[in-house]
Scaffold this motif. Sequence first.
Motif, mmCIF file in Angstrom:
data_model
loop_
_atom_site.group_PDB
_atom_site.id
_atom_site.type_symbol
_atom_site.label_atom_id
_atom_site.label_comp_id
_atom_site.label_asym_id
_atom_site.label_seq_id
_atom_site.Cartn_x
_atom_site.Cartn_y
_atom_site.Cartn_z
ATOM 1 N N THR A 110 0.807 -1.237 0.000
ATOM 2 C CA THR A 110 0.000 0.000 0.000
ATOM 3 C C THR A 110 0.833 1.277 0.000
ATOM 4 N N GLU A 133 4.885 3.104 -5.564
ATOM 5 C CA GLU A 133 3.676 2.387 -6.004
ATOM 6 C C GLU A 133 3.954 1.356 -7.088
ATOM 7 N N ARG A 137 7.250 -1.923 -5.272
ATOM 8 C CA ARG A 137 6.255 -2.997 -5.110
ATOM 9 C C ARG A 137 6.614 -4.200 -5.982
HETATM 10 N N1 LIG Z 1 -6.979 6.650 1.076
HETATM 11 C C1 LIG Z 1 -7.642 6.819 -0.046
HETATM 12 O O1 LIG Z 1 -8.730 7.434 -0.076
HETATM 13 C C2 LIG Z 1 -7.119 6.268 -1.329
HETATM 14 C C3 LIG Z 1 -7.933 6.313 -2.468
HETATM 15 C C4 LIG Z 1 -7.450 5.806 -3.665
HETATM 16 C C5 LIG Z 1 -6.172 5.274 -3.718
HETATM 17 N N2 LIG Z 1 -5.390 5.250 -2.594
HETATM 18 C C6 LIG Z 1 -4.037 4.660 -2.716
HETATM 19 O O2 LIG Z 1 -3.990 3.477 -1.925
HETATM 20 C C7 LIG Z 1 -2.695 3.309 -1.337
HETATM 21 C C8 LIG Z 1 -2.835 3.233 0.172
HETATM 22 O O3 LIG Z 1 -3.478 4.412 0.627
HETATM 23 P P1 LIG Z 1 -3.503 4.842 2.169
HETATM 24 O O4 LIG Z 1 -4.541 5.885 2.287
HETATM 25 O O5 LIG Z 1 -3.551 3.643 3.025
HETATM 26 O O6 LIG Z 1 -2.056 5.510 2.295
HETATM 27 P P2 LIG Z 1 -1.310 6.236 3.519
HETATM 28 O O7 LIG Z 1 -1.870 5.807 4.808
HETATM 29 O O8 LIG Z 1 -1.265 7.709 3.267
HETATM 30 O O9 LIG Z 1 0.206 5.721 3.311
HETATM 31 C C9 LIG Z 1 0.509 4.385 3.038
HETATM 32 C C10 LIG Z 1 1.967 4.114 3.267
HETATM 33 O O10 LIG Z 1 2.808 4.832 2.346
HETATM 34 C C11 LIG Z 1 4.021 5.121 3.037
HETATM 35 N N3 LIG Z 1 4.732 6.255 2.440
HETATM 36 C C12 LIG Z 1 4.209 7.416 1.982
HETATM 37 N N4 LIG Z 1 5.191 8.206 1.519
HETATM 38 C C13 LIG Z 1 6.358 7.554 1.712
HETATM 39 C C14 LIG Z 1 7.721 7.851 1.418
HETATM 40 N N5 LIG Z 1 8.082 8.994 0.839
HETATM 41 N N6 LIG Z 1 8.649 6.932 1.736
HETATM 42 C C15 LIG Z 1 8.294 5.769 2.312
HETATM 43 N N7 LIG Z 1 7.009 5.420 2.600
HETATM 44 C C16 LIG Z 1 6.067 6.301 2.303
HETATM 45 C C17 LIG Z 1 3.545 5.479 4.422
HETATM 46 O O11 LIG Z 1 4.643 5.382 5.321
HETATM 47 P P3 LIG Z 1 4.758 6.338 6.629
HETATM 48 O O12 LIG Z 1 3.768 5.793 7.607
HETATM 49 O O13 LIG Z 1 6.173 6.144 7.022
HETATM 50 O O14 LIG Z 1 4.456 7.734 6.219
HETATM 51 C C18 LIG Z 1 2.459 4.445 4.663
HETATM 52 O O15 LIG Z 1 2.989 3.267 5.212
HETATM 53 C C19 LIG Z 1 -1.871 4.495 -1.812
HETATM 54 O O16 LIG Z 1 -1.153 4.122 -2.954
HETATM 55 C C20 LIG Z 1 -2.922 5.546 -2.174
HETATM 56 O O17 LIG Z 1 -2.473 6.467 -3.134
HETATM 57 C C21 LIG Z 1 -5.843 5.722 -1.409
#
Ligand SMILES: NC(=O)c1ccc[n+]([C@@H]2O[C@H](COP(=O)([O-])OP(=O)(O)OC[C@H]3O[C@@H](n4cnc5c(N)ncnc54)[C@H](OP(=O)(O)O)[C@@H]3O)[C@@H](O)[C@H]2O)c1
Length: 331
Positions: A110, A133, A137
Amino acid sequence: MVSYKEIKASNALLNDATAPRAAVFFGGTSGIGKFTIKALVSTGASVKIYLVGRKSSEEGARAFIQKLHANNPKAEVVWNEGEVSLLAETKRLCEVIKSKESRVDLLFLTAGYAPFGTRKETAEGLEIVQGLEYYSRMLFVLHLLPLLRGGEASKVVSVSSLGISAATIELDELDLKKPGNFGGVKAQWQYGAMNTTTPEMLANENPDVTFIHSWPGPVNTGNVWRGTDPNSIMSWVVWLLLEPLIGLVGFSDEESGQRHLFQSTSAAFGGRGVPWKCKPGVNSLEKQANGLFLVNNKCDCTPNAKVMPLLREKAQGKIWDHTQEVIQPYL
Ligand SMILES: NC(=O)c1ccc[n+]([C@@H]2O[C@H](COP(=O)([O-])OP(=O)(O)OC[C@H]3O[C@@H](n4cnc5c(N)ncnc54)[C@H](OP(=O)(O)O)[C@@H]3O)[C@@H](O)[C@H]2O)c1
């Protein structure tokens, strides 16, 4: 739509025999990955989880792990620290896991965010979101495939943004490096297509592993802020529109975790896992067989019958050739 009731009923069947025995979470330090770990550990089953993340998240991750152990003493959650946006670090983390496990049942991916700001690169020259991403991955998948093969219900679940229905990607500029060629929407189409064609190819080559590309729908994790430049127009759009909207219509943390646990364990996708008595899902080849499943926020399969043949014919080979060039030094 698979109802929440059906999802909870399926997850309630998880036990020592049916839950993944060893799972790797890349992105489990927050958001959907974290919610899914919580849901998995709450089943009470005996599971071993490798939680992979960067140094800045270590403190929070260790507190989370303590709570998980209190909730389920049979769960073993191991923290593995590394700068996961870097391929060299991803390789190192995979080597650590491979030295400790001979088998992995679930790889849950994720890490990433919506690239709403300007292009920013890692020290290895990759755009950060594309690194997280796609390249990191895929590197996890390729390193851990030998451990996933031969399992009873091995799964790779990759959660990311839109893009699974776009055929208009830039094949000659897959990394969008040329000046002026990078944009938030374009990047998401591009990465979405890459995250579909390569897993489909790997699914075809590994018929005993189920691949899921999941679009989670809105979940209020703060993810929309991660890629937004301070004081930009986009930051105002996020503040005034996107975040309130996600808060209003999004899934709760708990439902999101349960939905992704269902995708990770149910036989609805590919026939292996917790028995599923309703209509089985169709894979990206529109077949009720194992393979790659494009799953939406309702847990329905959306094979994208118009776009997938085009991507397969025109893009899959080129994307894979380019991917190999980028990740070969880290295999
Ligand atoms: N949430 C939504 O509404 C939504 C909707 C559509 C798609 N998505 C996609 O689904 C996936 C999961 O979403 P989520 O909302 O669960 O994401 P999230 O909580 O914002 O982040 C997921 C993970 O990404 C890691 N991360 C972010 N930036 C990083 C960096 N520069 N280096 C290393 N690790 C990093 C974070 O690590 P840290 O904890 O260390 O920051 C966290 O473990 C993502 O690809 C997102 O774009 C989300």
